[in-house]
Design a protein around this motif. Sequence first.
Motif, PDB file in Angstrom:
ATOM      1  N   ASN A 170      60.027  21.505  19.760  1.00  0.00           N
ATOM      2  CA  ASN A 170      59.931  22.934  20.061  1.00  0.00           C
ATOM      3  C   ASN A 170      58.883  23.162  21.147  1.00  0.00           C
ATOM      4  N   VAL A 171      58.900  22.298  22.184  1.00  0.00           N
ATOM      5  CA  VAL A 171      57.860  22.371  23.193  1.00  0.00           C
ATOM      6  C   VAL A 171      58.393  21.892  24.535  1.00  0.00           C
ATOM      7  N   LEU A 172      57.870  22.495  25.613  1.00  0.00           N
ATOM      8  CA  LEU A 172      58.032  21.996  26.979  1.00  0.00           C
ATOM      9  C   LEU A 172      56.639  21.648  27.472  1.00  0.00           C
ATOM     10  N   ALA A 173      56.468  20.409  27.958  1.00  0.00           N
ATOM     11  CA  ALA A 173      55.145  19.948  28.374  1.00  0.00           C
ATOM     12  C   ALA A 173      55.232  19.316  29.757  1.00  0.00           C
ATOM     13  N   VAL A 174      54.078  19.139  30.405  1.00  0.00           N
ATOM     14  CA  VAL A 174      54.016  18.590  31.753  1.00  0.00           C
ATOM     15  C   VAL A 174      52.909  17.543  31.823  1.00  0.00           C
ATOM     16  N   SER A 175      53.138  16.524  32.648  1.00  0.00           N
ATOM     17  CA  SER A 175      52.160  15.465  32.851  1.00  0.00           C
ATOM     18  C   SER A 175      52.030  15.173  34.337  1.00  0.00           C
ATOM     19  N   GLY A 176      50.793  14.955  34.794  1.00  0.00           N
ATOM     20  CA  GLY A 176      50.546  14.601  36.188  1.00  0.00           C
ATOM     21  C   GLY A 176      50.155  13.157  36.378  1.00  0.00           C
ATOM     22  N   ASP A 177      50.233  12.341  35.309  1.00  0.00           N
ATOM     23  CA  ASP A 177      49.820  10.934  35.415  1.00  0.00           C
ATOM     24  C   ASP A 177      50.856  10.022  34.737  1.00  0.00           C
ATOM     25  N   TYR A 178      52.121  10.302  35.015  1.00  0.00           N
ATOM     26  CA  TYR A 178      53.228   9.474  34.518  1.00  0.00           C
ATOM     27  C   TYR A 178      53.251   9.367  32.997  1.00  0.00           C
ATOM     28  N   GLY A 179      52.943  10.471  32.335  1.00  0.00           N
ATOM     29  CA  GLY A 179      53.133  10.535  30.888  1.00  0.00           C
ATOM     30  C   GLY A 179      51.948  10.138  30.042  1.00  0.00           C
ATOM     31  N   ARG A 180      50.794   9.839  30.673  1.00  0.00           N
ATOM     32  CA  ARG A 180      49.619   9.476  29.863  1.00  0.00           C
ATOM     33  C   ARG A 180      49.047  10.690  29.140  1.00  0.00           C
ATOM     34  N   THR A 181      48.833  11.764  29.896  1.00  0.00           N
ATOM     35  CA  THR A 181      48.282  12.983  29.298  1.00  0.00           C
ATOM     36  C   THR A 181      49.245  14.137  29.561  1.00  0.00           C
ATOM     37  N   TRP A 182      49.428  14.962  28.551  1.00  0.00           N
ATOM     38  CA  TRP A 182      50.374  16.069  28.605  1.00  0.00           C
ATOM     39  C   TRP A 182      49.685  17.385  28.266  1.00  0.00           C
ATOM     40  N   SER A 183      50.174  18.454  28.884  1.00  0.00           N
ATOM     41  CA  SER A 183      49.750  19.812  28.545  1.00  0.00           C
ATOM     42  C   SER A 183      50.989  20.627  28.222  1.00  0.00           C
ATOM     43  N   THR A 184      50.904  21.456  27.204  1.00  0.00           N
ATOM     44  CA  THR A 184      52.047  22.283  26.832  1.00  0.00           C
ATOM     45  C   THR A 184      52.196  23.443  27.811  1.00  0.00           C
ATOM     46  N   LEU A 185      53.424  23.725  28.221  1.00  0.00           N
ATOM     47  CA  LEU A 185      53.724  24.897  29.034  1.00  0.00           C
ATOM     48  C   LEU A 185      54.184  26.055  28.169  1.00  0.00           C
ATOM     49  N   THR A 186      55.012  25.753  27.180  1.00  0.00           N
ATOM     50  CA  THR A 186      55.452  26.768  26.223  1.00  0.00           C
ATOM     51  C   THR A 186      55.858  26.082  24.934  1.00  0.00           C
ATOM     52  N   GLY A 187      55.702  26.793  23.817  1.00  0.00           N
ATOM     53  CA  GLY A 187      55.985  26.207  22.516  1.00  0.00           C
ATOM     54  C   GLY A 187      54.772  25.509  21.943  1.00  0.00           C
ATOM     55  N   GLU A 188      54.993  24.713  20.905  1.00  0.00           N
ATOM     56  CA  GLU A 188      53.886  24.022  20.257  1.00  0.00           C
ATOM     57  C   GLU A 188      54.309  22.623  19.859  1.00  0.00           C
ATOM     58  N   TRP A 189      53.308  21.744  19.748  1.00  0.00           N
ATOM     59  CA  TRP A 189      53.562  20.377  19.314  1.00  0.00           C
ATOM     60  C   TRP A 189      54.050  20.351  17.871  1.00  0.00           C
ATOM     61  N   GLN A 190      54.919  19.381  17.580  1.00  0.00           N
ATOM     62  CA  GLN A 190      55.417  19.120  16.232  1.00  0.00           C
ATOM     63  C   GLN A 190      56.035  20.371  15.606  1.00  0.00           C
ATOM     64  N   GLY A 191      56.750  21.130  16.430  1.00  0.00           N
ATOM     65  CA  GLY A 191      57.394  22.340  15.954  1.00  0.00           C
ATOM     66  C   GLY A 191      58.560  22.039  15.035  1.00  0.00           C
ATOM     67  N   TYR A 192      58.975  23.045  14.303  1.00  0.00           N
ATOM     68  CA  TYR A 192      60.048  22.901  13.327  1.00  0.00           C
ATOM     69  C   TYR A 192      61.362  23.305  13.985  1.00  0.00           C
ATOM     70  N   ALA A 193      62.130  22.312  14.444  1.00  0.00           N
ATOM     71  CA  ALA A 193      63.404  22.566  15.110  1.00  0.00           C
ATOM     72  C   ALA A 193      64.144  21.243  15.247  1.00  0.00           C
ATOM     73  N   HIS A 194      65.412  21.314  15.645  1.00  0.00           N
ATOM     74  CA  HIS A 194      66.184  20.095  15.903  1.00  0.00           C
ATOM     75  C   HIS A 194      65.838  19.496  17.263  1.00  0.00           C
ATOM     76  N   GLY A 195      65.270  20.290  18.159  1.00  0.00           N
ATOM     77  CA  GLY A 195      64.767  19.747  19.403  1.00  0.00           C
ATOM     78  C   GLY A 195      65.467  20.249  20.650  1.00  0.00           C
TER      79      GLY A 195
END
Length: 375
Positions: A170-195
């Motif tokens: 339940n999240v859209l996130a972005v990374s500027g270092d090829y996936g090492r560190t991520w920041s959420t753009l909208t939604g939340e981590w470990q959300g309750y949804a099918h994805g």
Amino acid sequence: MKNSAHLLLASLIACVLFKLTGCNSDSNPVESAPPLEPETGITFSHTNLEGVTFNHFLRSDEGLYAATNAGVYQLKDEQWVNLTDFQQWEVFDLESVASGHYLASVKQNNDFYLVESTDSGVSWEQIESNFGQISGDSEGITIESFSLDEKIQALAYDQETGLLYGTGFNVLAVSGDYGRTWSTLTGEWQGYAHGYTALTIDFNSSKIWFGGQNAVEQSRLLSYDLNLLEAKTYNSMTDIIGEPGTVKNIRFDPNNPDIMYASGEPGIMSSIDGGDTWEEFYFNENSRFYFGLLIDINQSETMYTSGWNKVFSEPQPFYLERTTNGGATWEKFEYVEGADIFGGVWSMYAEYGLEESILYFGLYKGGVMKVTVKN
């Protein structure tokens, strides 16, 4: 071996609203008409790869790759070669970030990882990543394991900005270092949804489009505006028909960025105003899943697709579905030599030429179906 395709059904009206039935059924819907006369100009070639499900195709400058439930494959000399047979990986998505540099979202032994290859897939290693990690989470990443706190559903990379986008439950996130560190753009981590399994970058409007299904089997379609820094939700399958649904793929008309398509359960929606409004384009009365739509870059009124009946344990036929008039009518062609194959489609990719087009359909448990269409 190539076989002649047979015409199964012509002139299906695409804009009729069907009622969804059998959403959670494990039975194979009965097709309404037998094959008719052979259709010239269409040939099928099936590569079985028994038990292998092709989740996603990726074309890079090094060739055609695929993310499967049995690792990363590459097409070499007309043969699909497993580049990761040394690992027991289920690969959900695969993305190229530079020449020879690939990232993949995988599952191994019930844990999720982000893995990387910098030598064109010859070797792979796990990446230490905070994807899915809630701030202050005491578990976090350990030296012993780089397992993620949440599955990465889909990946998309912007070559111009160097930004990598990823979706979770339940999240859209972005990374500027090829996936090492991520920041959420909208939604939340470990959300309750099918994805959110659909993810597409719209380079014409600086939007990220994504979609999937919420926790109660309702379809979800959203965009995130990179200029306004805000998300917007749109009407999708469930809103149109009032039944369970999901979004599996989002794409644009190659000749008109205002025309968009979103496919999933129970079919395909379209928009002619850049995604502001959506309507039924090609729905199926048996709740058939459509994981994509192929649009001919030379003549965008010619489109191809194929679907999957929600049947996990039994074979089902393969059908090529085609329209040559922008979706007003459809034709259906059956691979008649493969009545006992796993012919349901989970992914697709095409290479269009002036004389012929080559279509690749990734099958659920059935390998790959290559379709050659003479123009």
